[in-house]
Motif scaffolding. Structure first.
Motif, PDB file in Angstrom:
ATOM      1  N   ASP A   1      -3.033  -5.442 -37.366  1.00 55.17           N
ATOM      2  CA  ASP A   1      -3.395  -4.495 -36.324  1.00 55.17           C
ATOM      3  C   ASP A   1      -2.362  -4.611 -35.232  1.00 55.17           C
ATOM      4  O   ASP A   1      -1.972  -5.701 -34.860  1.00 55.17           O
ATOM      5  CB  ASP A   1      -4.768  -4.833 -35.754  1.00 55.17           C
ATOM      6  CG  ASP A   1      -5.861  -4.321 -36.658  1.00 55.17           C
ATOM      7  OD1 ASP A   1      -6.414  -5.131 -37.398  1.00 55.17           O
ATOM      8  OD2 ASP A   1      -6.140  -3.115 -36.615  1.00 55.17           O
ATOM      9  N   ILE A   2      -1.967  -3.475 -34.734  1.00 58.53           N
ATOM     10  CA  ILE A   2      -0.944  -3.483 -33.686  1.00 58.53           C
ATOM     11  C   ILE A   2      -1.423  -4.303 -32.492  1.00 58.53           C
ATOM     12  O   ILE A   2      -0.696  -5.069 -31.909  1.00 58.53           O
ATOM     13  CB  ILE A   2      -0.687  -2.054 -33.144  1.00 58.53           C
ATOM     14  CG1 ILE A   2      -0.611  -1.054 -34.288  1.00 58.53           C
ATOM     15  CG2 ILE A   2       0.579  -2.030 -32.292  1.00 58.53           C
ATOM     16  CD1 ILE A   2      -0.621   0.389 -33.823  1.00 58.53           C
ATOM     17  N   ASP A   3      -2.690  -4.140 -32.177  1.00 54.52           N
ATOM     18  CA  ASP A   3      -3.134  -4.542 -30.858  1.00 54.52           C
ATOM     19  C   ASP A   3      -4.237  -5.575 -30.908  1.00 54.52           C
ATOM     20  O   ASP A   3      -5.165  -5.537 -30.125  1.00 54.52           O
ATOM     21  CB  ASP A   3      -3.672  -3.291 -30.158  1.00 54.52           C
ATOM     22  CG  ASP A   3      -3.123  -3.259 -28.745  1.00 54.52           C
ATOM     23  OD1 ASP A   3      -2.851  -4.345 -28.202  1.00 54.52           O
ATOM     24  OD2 ASP A   3      -2.981  -2.155 -28.213  1.00 54.52           O
ATOM     25  N   SER A   4      -4.140  -6.517 -31.849  1.00 56.07           N
ATOM     26  CA  SER A   4      -5.326  -7.309 -32.084  1.00 56.07           C
ATOM     27  C   SER A   4      -5.470  -8.559 -31.220  1.00 56.07           C
ATOM     28  O   SER A   4      -6.567  -9.069 -31.081  1.00 56.07           O
ATOM     29  CB  SER A   4      -5.444  -7.654 -33.554  1.00 56.07           C
ATOM     30  OG  SER A   4      -4.225  -8.105 -34.039  1.00 56.07           O
ATOM     31  N   LEU A   5      -4.403  -9.055 -30.638  1.00 60.00           N
ATOM     32  CA  LEU A   5      -4.551 -10.205 -29.731  1.00 60.00           C
ATOM     33  C   LEU A   5      -4.048  -9.803 -28.359  1.00 60.00           C
ATOM     34  O   LEU A   5      -2.971  -9.227 -28.238  1.00 60.00           O
ATOM     35  CB  LEU A   5      -3.696 -11.382 -30.213  1.00 60.00           C
ATOM     36  CG  LEU A   5      -4.181 -12.239 -31.370  1.00 60.00           C
ATOM     37  CD1 LEU A   5      -3.213 -13.387 -31.588  1.00 60.00           C
ATOM     38  CD2 LEU A   5      -5.587 -12.765 -31.133  1.00 60.00           C
ATOM     39  N   ASN A   6      -4.801 -10.135 -27.332  1.00 62.12           N
ATOM     40  CA  ASN A   6      -4.230  -9.849 -26.018  1.00 62.12           C
ATOM     41  C   ASN A   6      -3.340 -11.018 -25.583  1.00 62.12           C
ATOM     42  O   ASN A   6      -3.314 -12.073 -26.214  1.00 62.12           O
ATOM     43  CB  ASN A   6      -5.308  -9.443 -24.997  1.00 62.12           C
ATOM     44  CG  ASN A   6      -6.097 -10.600 -24.464  1.00 62.12           C
ATOM     45  OD1 ASN A   6      -5.763 -11.766 -24.687  1.00 62.12           O
ATOM     46  ND2 ASN A   6      -7.160 -10.299 -23.741  1.00 62.12           N
TER      47      ASN A   6
ATOM     48  N   GLN B   1      -2.199 -12.950 -38.002  1.00 64.23           N
ATOM     49  CA  GLN B   1      -3.383 -12.168 -37.650  1.00 64.23           C
ATOM     50  C   GLN B   1      -3.499 -10.949 -38.544  1.00 64.23           C
ATOM     51  O   GLN B   1      -2.565 -10.611 -39.263  1.00 64.23           O
ATOM     52  CB  GLN B   1      -3.311 -11.746 -36.182  1.00 64.23           C
ATOM     53  CG  GLN B   1      -2.064 -10.953 -35.841  1.00 64.23           C
ATOM     54  CD  GLN B   1      -1.909 -10.740 -34.343  1.00 64.23           C
ATOM     55  OE1 GLN B   1      -2.460  -9.814 -33.785  1.00 64.23           O
ATOM     56  NE2 GLN B   1      -1.172 -11.616 -33.694  1.00 64.23           N
ATOM     57  N   ALA B   2      -4.675 -10.328 -38.496  1.00 65.21           N
ATOM     58  CA  ALA B   2      -4.897  -9.118 -39.284  1.00 65.21           C
ATOM     59  C   ALA B   2      -3.864  -8.063 -38.895  1.00 65.21           C
ATOM     60  O   ALA B   2      -3.327  -8.083 -37.791  1.00 65.21           O
ATOM     61  CB  ALA B   2      -6.312  -8.606 -39.036  1.00 65.21           C
TER      62      ALA B   2
ATOM     63  N   THR C   1      -4.917 -14.468 -24.983  1.00 63.83           N
ATOM     64  CA  THR C   1      -5.363 -15.087 -26.222  1.00 63.83           C
ATOM     65  C   THR C   1      -4.180 -15.632 -27.008  1.00 63.83           C
ATOM     66  O   THR C   1      -4.225 -16.747 -27.523  1.00 63.83           O
ATOM     67  CB  THR C   1      -6.117 -14.043 -27.072  1.00 63.83           C
ATOM     68  OG1 THR C   1      -7.153 -13.486 -26.282  1.00 63.83           O
ATOM     69  CG2 THR C   1      -6.708 -14.656 -28.314  1.00 63.83           C
TER      70      THR C   1
END
Lengths: 237, 237
Positions: free
Chosen positions: A214-219, A211-212, A222
Motif C-alpha cells: 500500500d502506498i500509504d500504509s505507515l505514517n 509492509q503490505a 510509526t
C-alpha cells in the motif's frame, strides 16, 4: 504576561505538569517562570513545584489561562527562552528531512526518548519544534534530547562526517530485517510525510520496513518507531 | 443531503479520494453515494470514480462541502451505511480495551493493515470507529479489516476460545524480545491510553516493550506498531 504563542517569539511554553517538570529537570537554565491556575494550588503537583524552583518564578494567575485558551484542561504553564543545541558527534542520530506536522514531530521525540536516541537533526523547513503543540505531543521529551537544525543535508553530513547513514525509503531499498549489524555512529534518515526523502540522499544502505503493498500504509511516526526499536535491539544483541 | 456527522447516525462518510476508493473497493455493498466538489471534476480521481461506481451514485454539489466544513481540503465525500463485521476465528487478532482517541484508533487500523493484521476486537466503551476523523486517520484501512465490538473481555474470549492471548503492560511482564515463538491463533491485548489494561487481564504471557524508565514514553499507537512488527516477523521466521 505572556501572549498566545507565535513562531517568531523568543520564548515558548509547556502546558501541563508533566512536560513542565521535564523542562525544569532538563533545561532549568532557560526557565523564565511557571504560571499556575489558582484552582491547582492544592495539588501534589503544586507542592512538588514549590520545592523544585525558586518561589519568585511561580506566578499564580487565572488571567493567563483564560487568555491563552488552552485546549486541554491544563493548570500549569512553564515559560522558557528558546535555545539551541548541538548534537553529540559520537552518538547515533535521527535525521528528519522537512517534517511538516507538529504532532508527528513531538511524537517522534517521545519515541526517541523511549528507545534512548538522544540526538535529532532536522533539515529545514520544519514544523515549529518549539510550538506548544509540538512540546505537548513530545510529553516534554523535547527537553531531554539534543536538536540541531540544518539548511541542507550537505550541511549536516559535512559537520558529522563520521556517521554512516541509513535512509528509509520504499523504493530501491532492502528489507530492514536483512540488516544484521550496524556501524556506529550511525544516522537514520526519514523524509517528509507526503514526499519522502529526496532521491539523491538514497544510498546502498537504504532500508524499507516490510509492509503490505500500500502506498500509504505507515505514517512517519510509526515508521520511525518501528525502525528505532528494531535497530536499537540489533545494536544490543 | 447529508448532515455533519453525529455518532447516532446510521451512516457515516469518508473524506478525500484515497479513503473513498478504499470504501468502494472493500465495502461497495454499503456505499450510498459519492459527493464531488465541482472544482474536482477535471481530476484523474474523478475519472477513476466514474468507471468505479454507477453514474447515479455520483452527485456533483458544492453545497455539501460548504455545509460540512471539512478541515482538510477534500473534494470528495463517500457516504455509506454503517455495518457490522465478525472476526475471522482462525486468524490472529488485535484487541483494544476502551480506546479513547479517534486519531489513535484510525492510526492503529492503518498500522494493522500495513503489517497484515486483519481482525480487530474492541472492548467498549470506545472512541467512535465510524467517526470521519477515525476513518481519516485510518486512511481507509477501516474498510479492509474486520472490526467487532464486545461488552467485556469475557464476552470476547468466550466467543474466540481457541486464541492464546498476550497482554501488553509495563508491570509484571517479560520483555517482548524474550518471546521467540508464538502460538497461533493469538490475540494481542492493549489497554486504554491513560489507564492501560485492566489488571485481571494480565497473565503469564504478559509482554512489555523494552523502553527507557519513563511512565509515559510510548503512546498507544506506537506501542501497537512496534509490537505488531516484531511479532509478525517472529511468526514469519
Amino acid at each position: 504576561m505572556i501572549k498566545k504563542y507565535q513562531k517568531d517569539f523568543s520564548y515558548s511554553y509547556t502546558t501541563g505538569f508533566y512536560p513542565t517538570f521535564e523542562l525544569i529537570k532538563y533545561k532549568k537554565e532557560y526557565l523564565k517562570c511557571v504560571y499556575v491556575n489558582p484552582n491547582a494550588v492544592d495539588t501534589e503537583g503544586f507542592k512538588k513545584l514549590q520545592i523544585s524552583i525558586p518561589k519568585e518564578k511561580i506566578i499564580i494567575s487565572e488571567n493567563v489561562f483564560n487568555k491563552l485558551m488552552l485546549k486541554e484542561n491544563d493548570n500549569v504553564i512553564g515559560v522558557f527562552d528558546k535555545y539551541n543545541d548541538k548534537l553529540d558527534k559520537d552518538d547515533n542520530h535521527v535525521v528528519l528531512q522537512r517534517p511538516s506536522d507538529m504532532g508527528n514531530l513531538g511524537n517522534i521525540m517521545r519515541t526517541m526518548n523511549a528507545f534512548s536516541y538522544k540526538n535529532l537533526a532536522i533539515i529545514v523547513p520544519t514544523a515549529d519544534i518549539f510550538n506548544p503543540k509540538t512540546i505537548r505531543a513530545s510529553m516534554g521529551s523535547i527537553f531531554k534530547i539534543n536538536i540541531e537544525l540544518f539548511n541542507s543535508f550537505e550541511e549536516y553530513i559535512e559537520k558529522y562526517k563520521d556517521h554512516t547513514y541509513y535512509p528509509f525509503a520504499l523504493q530501491n531499498s532492502k528489507p530492514m530485517q536483512s540488516l544484521k549489524n550496524i556501524k556506529k555512529p550511525y544516522s537514520l534518515l526519514y523524509g517528509n510525510e507526503a514526499t519522502g526523502l529526496d532521491r539523491e540522499l538514497l544510498n546502498e544502505n537504504t532500508l524499507k520496513i516490510e509492509q503490505a503493498d500500500d502506498i500509504d500504509s505507515l505514517n512517519l511516526t510509526t515508521a520511525v518507531a518501528v525502525s528505532l526499536y528494531y535497530i536499537k535491539n540489533l545494536e544490543n544483541n
